[in-house]
Design an enzyme around this catalytic site. Structure first.
Site, mmCIF file in Angstrom:
data_model
loop_
_atom_site.group_PDB
_atom_site.id
_atom_site.type_symbol
_atom_site.label_atom_id
_atom_site.label_comp_id
_atom_site.label_asym_id
_atom_site.label_seq_id
_atom_site.Cartn_x
_atom_site.Cartn_y
_atom_site.Cartn_z
ATOM 1 N N LYS A 182 -4.495 -7.430 74.699
ATOM 2 C CA LYS A 182 -4.173 -8.842 74.442
ATOM 3 C C LYS A 182 -4.228 -9.642 75.747
ATOM 4 O O LYS A 182 -4.755 -10.749 75.783
ATOM 5 C CB LYS A 182 -2.760 -8.980 73.850
ATOM 6 N N GLY A 189 7.572 -5.003 62.533
ATOM 7 C CA GLY A 189 6.485 -5.639 61.778
ATOM 8 C C GLY A 189 5.909 -4.730 60.696
ATOM 9 O O GLY A 189 5.750 -5.132 59.541
ATOM 10 N N ARG A 190 5.622 -3.479 61.045
ATOM 11 C CA ARG A 190 4.964 -2.594 60.069
ATOM 12 C C ARG A 190 5.952 -2.012 59.060
ATOM 13 O O ARG A 190 5.543 -1.245 58.186
ATOM 14 C CB ARG A 190 4.185 -1.498 60.793
ATOM 15 N N HIS A 237 -18.276 10.729 46.825
ATOM 16 C CA HIS A 237 -19.716 10.457 46.878
ATOM 17 C C HIS A 237 -20.108 9.930 48.243
ATOM 18 O O HIS A 237 -21.183 9.337 48.394
ATOM 19 C CB HIS A 237 -20.091 9.475 45.772
ATOM 20 N N GLU A 241 0.272 3.187 64.772
ATOM 21 C CA GLU A 241 0.977 2.281 65.683
ATOM 22 C C GLU A 241 2.374 2.838 65.974
ATOM 23 O O GLU A 241 2.946 2.610 67.033
ATOM 24 C CB GLU A 241 1.059 0.867 65.098
ATOM 25 N N LYS A 272 6.052 -12.394 62.871
ATOM 26 C CA LYS A 272 7.380 -12.127 63.429
ATOM 27 C C LYS A 272 7.584 -12.948 64.704
ATOM 28 O O LYS A 272 8.603 -13.579 64.898
ATOM 29 C CB LYS A 272 7.517 -10.628 63.698
ATOM 30 N N GLU A 327 -4.372 -14.450 66.396
ATOM 31 C CA GLU A 327 -5.157 -14.526 65.156
ATOM 32 C C GLU A 327 -4.470 -15.427 64.135
ATOM 33 O O GLU A 327 -5.088 -16.302 63.524
ATOM 34 C CB GLU A 327 -5.328 -13.121 64.551
HETATM 35 O O1 F6P Z 1 -0.391 -6.497 68.006
HETATM 36 C C1 F6P Z 1 0.323 -5.634 67.184
HETATM 37 C C2 F6P Z 1 1.374 -6.363 66.410
HETATM 38 O O2 F6P Z 1 2.402 -6.769 67.224
HETATM 39 C C3 F6P Z 1 1.885 -5.520 65.255
HETATM 40 O O3 F6P Z 1 2.864 -4.630 65.651
HETATM 41 C C4 F6P Z 1 2.351 -6.574 64.303
HETATM 42 O O4 F6P Z 1 2.534 -6.072 63.013
HETATM 43 C C5 F6P Z 1 1.229 -7.567 64.412
HETATM 44 O O5 F6P Z 1 0.855 -7.527 65.774
HETATM 45 C C6 F6P Z 1 1.564 -8.961 64.007
HETATM 46 O O6 F6P Z 1 2.609 -9.485 64.755
HETATM 47 P P1 F6P Z 1 3.358 -10.803 64.320
HETATM 48 O O7 F6P Z 1 4.003 -10.552 63.009
HETATM 49 O O8 F6P Z 1 4.335 -11.093 65.404
HETATM 50 O O9 F6P Z 1 2.323 -11.886 64.200
#
Ligand code: F6P
Length: 538
Positions: free
Chosen positions: A501, A262-263, A379, A348, A201, A207
């Protein structure tokens, strides 16, 4: 609003004191017509939920529904659907429901339709083989690079609908900044036949950008000319300028919007990997299923409203019984990733202490969400659910007909699902345990006693289809809104991810800098950094 000062809250507290010792086993034994199962099973959006093995009576439900009304669940639900700023700390609406609405008067309808048509045209080109890589070969590997909401939803759905997946296209999901995640995928794919979808987003997430850059380098190292990279990368973002800066052709940028969290975003272009895997028609059916649940949530009376009831039952255990966690147990391998998807959705969204009015809560909010498909969990950790001193409420999810050809397995799977809820509810008394132990082994009796009275809800899905899956996901989305409203918190922001972060950037700089000043950190963090620096020299 202080939720625990509402009159319905006090009524629930008083009611809790009267039924806390009551036993489900006795209630079922005294069942009359209509039975508990009949009274507490509700349907909506094509799904059904049996709440009868919960520690609730007709009075409990009546009081819980009164709480929902008093806390303003209906008004908040309507505000969300209408596009009001229901996320005030970020000044945003939360219009994931508009993404699946078929009504032409739904917010942003035309914009959404246009983006979906663009997605569908692209997905069809990839699926048909018309879209080729730099050497002219069709795409056989689709790698989704994203994390959190840009990963968990699409990964969960693609896995769940694997039985409908394109036979010549394999999907991969890379999220972790641990290079092992991408390396595992790189070992399995061929650059000539690979399409990367970079989903973020913000398009700034550490990452995702690290993985995207490494993947781009890998393409070039493996022979893809730089000018042909556009054939292998598309981007999905609410920040298209950054996508283009990364080097993705602007024609291949798919937009999401700041009014989609995002979620809550798998219904948008974030679901491009889903659409490529199962095709635009099945993607539409996924949306239609969610839309059916949206309609149910908007129109069904609160007393028979599945997301409302699920939210309320969760509140009952969290705030009155003091449960710390709840388990999601899908008896479906296809739903393997549902628990981790729900962890982000629930924790979240509702793992917060600041109320909407800026005060802090003095009651519990989100429980720990965890889970694993059945029968595997039986199990592993079910021992604790049956005999540990802690009560963990459970959502069992049963899919009544299999989506695979090994039909003879299915009665065994369903039998286990239903028997677990029965065993947890019934327990085994000392008397019964004595009979099982037999006269020679009285010392075993305490070990054979099951306290029982362990609550669960069983969700019933007729068959795992895009439609039913869409409804199931939307059910949990709305359950989260119901709980957030009662707790008076904002489920659509996530300030709690920020601090780590910020500090992460400082630590990363300290890990790789020529000199390291340990006085910048506490002694623990400094020692950890020093050890890692030493290790990197080795
Ligand atoms: O760090 C949390 C977060 O902002 C989530 O809310 C989101 O889904 C995820 O990181 C990824 O964010 P982006 O889509 O901006 O890479």
């Amino acid at each position: 609003m202080t939720t625990n000062s509402l009159s319905s809250w006090s009524a629930l507290q008083a009611h809790y004191d009267t039924i806390r010792e009551a036993r489900l086993r006795d209630w079922f034994a005294a069942d009359t017509s209509p039975t508990r199962a009949e009274r507490f099973t509700f349907a909506g959006g094509g799904l059904a939920a049996d709440f009868s093995k919960n520690r609730i009576t007709d009075d409990t439900l009546r009081l819980l529904v009164a709480l929902a009304r008093e806390a303003g669940v209906e008004a908040r639900r309507d505000a969300m659907f209408e596009g009001a700023i229901v996320n005030p700390t970020e000044g945003r609406a939360a219009l994931h429901t508009a993404l699946r609405a078929t009504r032409a008067d739904a917010p942003y309808h035309e914009q959404i339709r246009a983006e979906r048509a663009k997605m569908a045209a692209f997905a069809e080109r990839v699926r048909s083989g018309a879209w080729t890589g730099y050497s002219g070969k069709r795409i056989r590997h689709v790698v989704n690079i994203g994390i959190g909401g840009s990963d968990l939803g699409p990964k969960m759905v693609v896995h769940a609908l694997d039985h409908l997946a394109h036979p010549e296209i394999a999907s991969y999901f890379v999220s972790n900044v641990d290079g092992a995640d991408l390396a595992r995928v790189l070992a399995r794919i061929d650059p000539e036949e690979t399409l990367a979808i970079v989903v973020s987003k913000t398009f700034t997430t550490l990452e995702t950008m690290t993985n995207a850059r490494s993947l781009r380098d890998w393409f070039v190292q493996r022979g893809c000319p730089e000018q042909a990279l556009a054939k292998h990368f598309v981007g999905v973002s609410a920040n298209p300028a950054e996508v283009v800066k990364f080097g993705i052709d602007e024609k291949n940028v798919f937009e999401m919007w700041d009014w989609v969290g995002g979620r809550y975003s798998l219904w948008s272009a974030v679901g491009l990997s889903i659409m490529i895997a199962v095709g635009p028609e099945h993607f539409d059916a996924l949306l239609a299923g969610a839309d059916a649940m949206d309609t149910h949530f908007r129109q069904a009376p609160l007393e028979r409203n599945l997301p409302v009831l699920m939210g309320l039952v969760g509140i009952w255990y969290r705030n009155f019984f003091g449960s710390q966690s709840y388990l999601v147990a899908p008896y479906s391998e296809a739903l393997h990733y549902l628990p981790s998807y729900l962890q982000q959705l629930e924790m979240e969204s509702n793992g917060k202490s600041a109320r909407l009015d800026g005060q802090f809560v003095d009651y519990a909010t989100a429980a720990v969400t965890w889970g694993e498909p059945g029968t595997n969990g039986q199990h592993a950790f079910f021992q604790m659910l049956h005999q540990g001193p802690t009560i963990v409420p459970i959502d069992f999810i049963a899919v009544l007909t299999p989506e695979h050809p090994l039909a003879s397995h299915h009665p065994k799977l369903l039998a286990n699902c239903f028997a677990q809820s029965e065993a947890l509810m019934l327990g085994r008394t000392v008397e019964e345990a004595r009979k099982v132990a037999g006269p020679d082994k009285p010392e075993l009796v305490p070990h054979l006693v099951f306290p029982g009275n362990r609550p669960s809800t069983t969700l019933l899905v007729d068959a795992l289809t895009p439609h039913s899956l869409g409804a199931l996901i939307a059910l949990y989305e709305h359950k989260v809104l119901v709980q957030a409203t009662i707790w008076n918190i904002n489920p659509f922001d996530q300030w709690g991810v920020e601090l780590g972060k910020i500090l992460g950037k400082v630590v990363e700089a300290d890990l790789v800098a020529a000199q390291f000043d340990p006085s910048k950190h506490d002694s623990s963090t400094s020692a950890l950094i020093a050890r890692a620096r030493e290790a990197s020299k080795r």
